[in-house]
Motif scaffolding. Structure first.
Motif, PDB file in Angstrom:
ATOM      1  N   UNK A 186      70.419 104.458  26.405  1.00  0.00           N
ATOM      2  CA  UNK A 186      68.853 105.259  26.633  1.00  0.00           C
ATOM      3  C   UNK A 186      67.192 105.062  26.684  1.00  0.00           C
ATOM      4  N   UNK A 187      67.326 104.830  25.187  1.00  0.00           N
ATOM      5  CA  UNK A 187      65.864 104.017  24.663  1.00  0.00           C
ATOM      6  C   UNK A 187      66.014 103.100  25.391  1.00  0.00           C
ATOM      7  N   UNK A 188      66.340 101.395  25.419  1.00  0.00           N
ATOM      8  CA  UNK A 188      66.584 100.570  25.650  1.00  0.00           C
ATOM      9  C   UNK A 188      65.974 100.570  27.314  1.00  0.00           C
ATOM     10  N   UNK A 189      66.482 101.867  28.666  1.00  0.00           N
ATOM     11  CA  UNK A 189      66.151 102.176  29.105  1.00  0.00           C
ATOM     12  C   UNK A 189      64.661 102.701  29.609  1.00  0.00           C
ATOM     13  N   UNK A 190      64.318 103.939  29.023  1.00  0.00           N
ATOM     14  CA  UNK A 190      63.046 103.942  28.724  1.00  0.00           C
ATOM     15  C   UNK A 190      61.839 103.088  28.420  1.00  0.00           C
ATOM     16  N   UNK A 191      62.353 101.602  27.720  1.00  0.00           N
ATOM     17  CA  UNK A 191      61.147 101.065  26.634  1.00  0.00           C
ATOM     18  C   UNK A 191      60.758  99.900  28.075  1.00  0.00           C
ATOM     19  N   UNK A 192      62.751  99.625  29.278  1.00  0.00           N
ATOM     20  CA  UNK A 192      61.883  98.658  29.837  1.00  0.00           C
ATOM     21  C   UNK A 192      61.371  99.197  30.734  1.00  0.00           C
ATOM     22  N   UNK A 193      61.146 100.360  31.174  1.00  0.00           N
ATOM     23  CA  UNK A 193      60.289 100.972  32.501  1.00  0.00           C
ATOM     24  C   UNK A 193      58.836 101.029  31.943  1.00  0.00           C
ATOM     25  N   UNK A 194      58.333 100.249  31.115  1.00  0.00           N
ATOM     26  CA  UNK A 194      57.234 101.292  30.548  1.00  0.00           C
ATOM     27  C   UNK A 194      56.312  99.491  30.802  1.00  0.00           C
ATOM     28  N   UNK A 195      55.062  99.995  31.219  1.00  0.00           N
ATOM     29  CA  UNK A 195      54.207  98.670  31.252  1.00  0.00           C
ATOM     30  C   UNK A 195      53.353  97.954  31.181  1.00  0.00           C
ATOM     31  N   UNK A 196      53.445  98.949  29.407  1.00  0.00           N
ATOM     32  CA  UNK A 196      51.976  98.303  29.325  1.00  0.00           C
ATOM     33  C   UNK A 196      52.270  96.999  27.877  1.00  0.00           C
ATOM     34  N   UNK A 197      53.649  96.856  27.791  1.00  0.00           N
ATOM     35  CA  UNK A 197      54.323  96.073  26.787  1.00  0.00           C
ATOM     36  C   UNK A 197      53.701  95.122  27.380  1.00  0.00           C
ATOM     37  N   UNK A 198      53.478  93.894  26.516  1.00  0.00           N
ATOM     38  CA  UNK A 198      53.943  92.263  26.917  1.00  0.00           C
ATOM     39  C   UNK A 198      54.862  91.838  27.746  1.00  0.00           C
ATOM     40  N   UNK A 199      54.693  90.098  27.585  1.00  0.00           N
ATOM     41  CA  UNK A 199      55.081  89.718  27.851  1.00  0.00           C
ATOM     42  C   UNK A 199      57.315  89.077  27.346  1.00  0.00           C
ATOM     43  N   UNK A 200      56.424  88.893  26.381  1.00  0.00           N
ATOM     44  CA  UNK A 200      57.527  89.068  25.523  1.00  0.00           C
ATOM     45  C   UNK A 200      58.076  90.152  24.551  1.00  0.00           C
ATOM     46  N   UNK A 201      57.500  91.136  24.768  1.00  0.00           N
ATOM     47  CA  UNK A 201      58.450  92.512  24.355  1.00  0.00           C
ATOM     48  C   UNK A 201      59.312  92.156  25.505  1.00  0.00           C
ATOM     49  N   UNK A 202      58.886  92.788  26.875  1.00  0.00           N
ATOM     50  CA  UNK A 202      59.670  92.903  27.792  1.00  0.00           C
ATOM     51  C   UNK A 202      61.064  91.146  28.182  1.00  0.00           C
ATOM     52  N   UNK A 203      60.859  91.071  27.188  1.00  0.00           N
ATOM     53  CA  UNK A 203      61.851  89.751  27.454  1.00  0.00           C
ATOM     54  C   UNK A 203      62.948  90.207  26.407  1.00  0.00           C
ATOM     55  N   UNK A 204      62.462  90.806  25.609  1.00  0.00           N
ATOM     56  CA  UNK A 204      63.420  90.631  24.509  1.00  0.00           C
ATOM     57  C   UNK A 204      63.954  91.833  25.133  1.00  0.00           C
ATOM     58  N   UNK A 205      63.251  92.990  25.495  1.00  0.00           N
ATOM     59  CA  UNK A 205      63.809  94.638  26.543  1.00  0.00           C
ATOM     60  C   UNK A 205      65.379  94.134  26.959  1.00  0.00           C
TER      61      UNK A 205
END
Length: 192
Positions: free
Chosen positions: A69-88
């Protein structure tokens, strides 16, 4: 100190331990309540995320459904940098989670979601995997085009298979003879 604060202190202590992986495992087996919420809180903190990102995304994967549930919420967060999005994104793929096609299109439009310079324009491996898991057939043409690239071919074939794109079975099978880099180690048959 409340339960939430105690969990945060224990999690930070585990992440800063000499052997964080073992400490995180010990904390995980203890399963204090609301652990996924605290991991999300740390992930949303720029300072904590910068210092602890690989540990936090790994830990979210290990938490099962609360972590999903947390992963899905964090993936939808547009503010993260590319490295963060790749990890998620990598974590969601490893958990087999389906992300919305629109979110994947947004990721695909980000220059940080590309393979290295040699493969500019091709989506990152975890994005190709996520396209296959999402269930949206609109990705089929893009994945089919990736069969032309040596580095992307295997992942694209798997993604097409996951999407049930049977029209790509023959083109994929036709490329099986193009496999290179394998050593033949079997002895010749005594009957030949």
């Amino acid at each position: 100190m409340g339960d939430h604060d105690t969990i945060r202190v224990r999690l930070r202590a585990a992440l800063c331990a000499d052997d964080p992986w073992t400490a995180l495992y010990a904390l995980h087996t203890d399963r204090p309540g609301r652990l996924a919420e605290v991991v999300e809180e740390l992930y949303r903190s720029e300072a904590d995320r910068a210092a602890l990102r690989p540990h936090l995304s790994w830990y979210l994967r290990s938490l099962g459904e609360p972590g999903d549930a947390v992963l899905l919420r964090l993936c939808a967060e547009p503010a993260f940098a590319a490295d963060d999005r790749r990890d998620l994104l990598r974590a969601t793929v490893e958990r087999g989670l389906r992300l919305p096609a629109e979110l994947l299109r947004r990721y695909g439009g980000d220059p940080g979601a590309r393979w290295g310079n040699a493969h500019a324009g091709f989506p990152a491996p975890e994005l190709v995997d996520a396209m296959g898991l999402c269930g949206d057939p609109s990705f089929v043409p893009r994945l089919g085009a990736l069969l032309e690239d040596d580095a992307a071919r295997g992942r694209a074939a798997l993604a097409l298979s996951r999407l049930g794109a049977r029209e790509w079975t023959a083109p994929i099978a036709g490329r099986l003879s193009e496999v290179t880099g394998l050593d033949h180690t079997a002895s010749p048959s005594p009957w030949s």
